[in-house]
Write a protein that holds these residues in place. Structure first.
Motif, short mmCIF file in Angstrom:
data_model
loop_
_atom_site.label_atom_id
_atom_site.label_comp_id
_atom_site.label_asym_id
_atom_site.label_seq_id
_atom_site.Cartn_x
_atom_site.Cartn_y
_atom_site.Cartn_z
N SER A 117 37.40 18.04 7.05
CA SER A 117 38.34 18.44 6.00
C SER A 117 37.75 18.18 4.61
O SER A 117 37.95 18.98 3.69
N VAL A 118 37.02 17.08 4.45
CA VAL A 118 36.35 16.80 3.18
C VAL A 118 35.30 17.87 2.89
O VAL A 118 35.16 18.33 1.75
N TYR A 121 37.00 20.95 1.64
CA TYR A 121 37.35 20.80 0.22
C TYR A 121 36.12 21.01 -0.66
O TYR A 121 36.19 21.64 -1.73
N THR A 149 37.82 7.65 4.27
CA THR A 149 37.97 8.13 5.64
C THR A 149 37.63 7.03 6.64
O THR A 149 38.29 6.91 7.68
N PRO A 210 47.37 16.72 8.48
CA PRO A 210 46.83 16.79 7.12
C PRO A 210 45.42 17.39 7.06
O PRO A 210 45.12 18.17 6.14
N THR A 211 44.57 17.02 8.03
CA THR A 211 43.19 17.53 7.97
C THR A 211 43.15 19.04 8.22
O THR A 211 42.43 19.76 7.53
N SER A 213 45.58 21.07 7.63
CA SER A 213 46.20 21.69 6.45
C SER A 213 45.19 21.85 5.32
O SER A 213 45.13 22.89 4.66
N VAL A 214 44.39 20.81 5.10
CA VAL A 214 43.37 20.87 4.04
C VAL A 214 42.38 21.99 4.34
O VAL A 214 42.00 22.77 3.46
N SER A 218 42.22 25.29 2.05
CA SER A 218 40.93 25.48 1.36
C SER A 218 40.36 26.86 1.65
O SER A 218 39.93 27.58 0.73
#
Length: 320
Positions: A117-118, A121, A149, A210-211, A213-214, A218
């Protein structure tokens, strides 16, 4: 009171492994040994390439090097024991050893979720905010994101592992798997596991939702930005920078969901074992290939490294 010691009489678990067919074990041993060696060479080579190649000193490749470190640790935590189990007659694991193995599985699995997920982004900022990319994705922010994380996955692993091993285990102690995974362990508990399953669902959802969703948000913005680009060359370049990450996301989440999102995982244990091998052992081997084969920057760095080594070798021959 120690974890799992309330009315627990089981001191060791028996891992059945991947197969009970003796003639298959030498072939599987050779196959997984090859996979492990390729994983080490590929990921350690990619880490060294990123470290020594100035053009690769960017946030994207910093995160990729962290992923490679994660893949080395993940594979090294499970593959050697799998190799030993294919040759040894004793396939038992201690109660505490099983807890440690589950904790590591949670740590590496959750960390990969968060890291992907990072990286999504990072691609969003690179494509949608290119002029501010190096300002937003500074080295300081990248390091903080990785450390954050790590803190999240450590807490999640403690809670997940504690949730399983606080239950009493009084027999049977046979796990139809090659590692201590959560679903087969809960199946062996000699008490009601409804609450434990709810906690498992809540903890898993608190990480995956959440991950995902990101990642989805994105790429929704990325797709919108690419569609507004007038140059086909710019669109192609943008797509190429995302293709490797999307492939890694599809491989990882696809195999994980097929294992854990099932109405009755116990009825598909053999199928789940194969998929578990895929995301704990095979994917760490594939990740450096996915990020290298179609990556022009990595290819250029490999060619530059090869040229330097060739030049150095020629110079040494000249000195002789």
């Amino acid at each position: 009171m120690a974890l799992g010691q309330n009315h627990t009489t089981v001191t060791r678990f028996i891992l059945l492994g991947l197969t009970d067919q003796a003639h298959q074990k030498p072939l599987l041993f050779a196959l997984f040994l090859l996979v492990y060696l390729v994983t080490l060479v590929g990921n350690l080579g990619l880490i060294d390439l990123i470290r020594t190649s100035a053009p690769l000193h960017t946030p994207m490749y910093f995160l990729l090097s962290v992923l490679s470190v994660l893949d080395v640790c993940n594979s090294s935590s499970f593959t050697p024991r799998l190799l030993v189990s294919l040759l040894a007659t004793d396939r038992s694991i201690s109660f505490s050893g099983c807890a440690v193995q589950m904790a590591l599985l949670n740590i590496f699995g959750t960390e990969e979720c968060l890291l992907l997920s990072v990286m999504a982004y990072d691609r969003f900022v690179a494509i949608c905010r290119p002029l501010l990319y190096h300002t937003i994705m500074s080295k300081h922010l990248c390091v903080r994101l990785v450390l954050a994380t790590c803190a999240v996955v450590t807490l999640n692993s403690v809670l997940q592992t504690g949730n399983v091993f606080i239950l009493p285990y009084c027999g049977p102690n046979i796990i139809d798997h090659y590692m201590c995974d959560i679903p087969p362990l809960l199946h062996l508990a000699c008490s009601d596991t409804a609450t434990a399953n709810v906690i498992l669902l809540v903890l898993s959802a608190s990480v995956t939702l959440p991950t995902i969703s990101v990642i989805v948000v994105s790429y929704a913005y990325i797709l919108g930005t690419i569609c507004r680009m007038r140059s086909l060359q710019a669109q192609s370049k943008a797509f190429s920078t995302c293709a490797s990450h999307l492939t890694a996301v599809s491989l990882f989440y696809g195999s994980v969901f097929l294992v854990y999102v099932q109405p009755d995982p116990q009825r598909a244990s053999a199928y789940n074992k194969i998929l578990s091998v895929f995301y704990t052992i095979v994917i760490p081997m594939l990740n450096p290939l996915v990020y290298s084969l179609r990556n022009k920057d990595v290819k250029a760095a490999v060619q530059a490294r090869g040229l330097r080594l060739h030049t150095r070798g020629m110079c040494q021959k000249g000195l002789w």
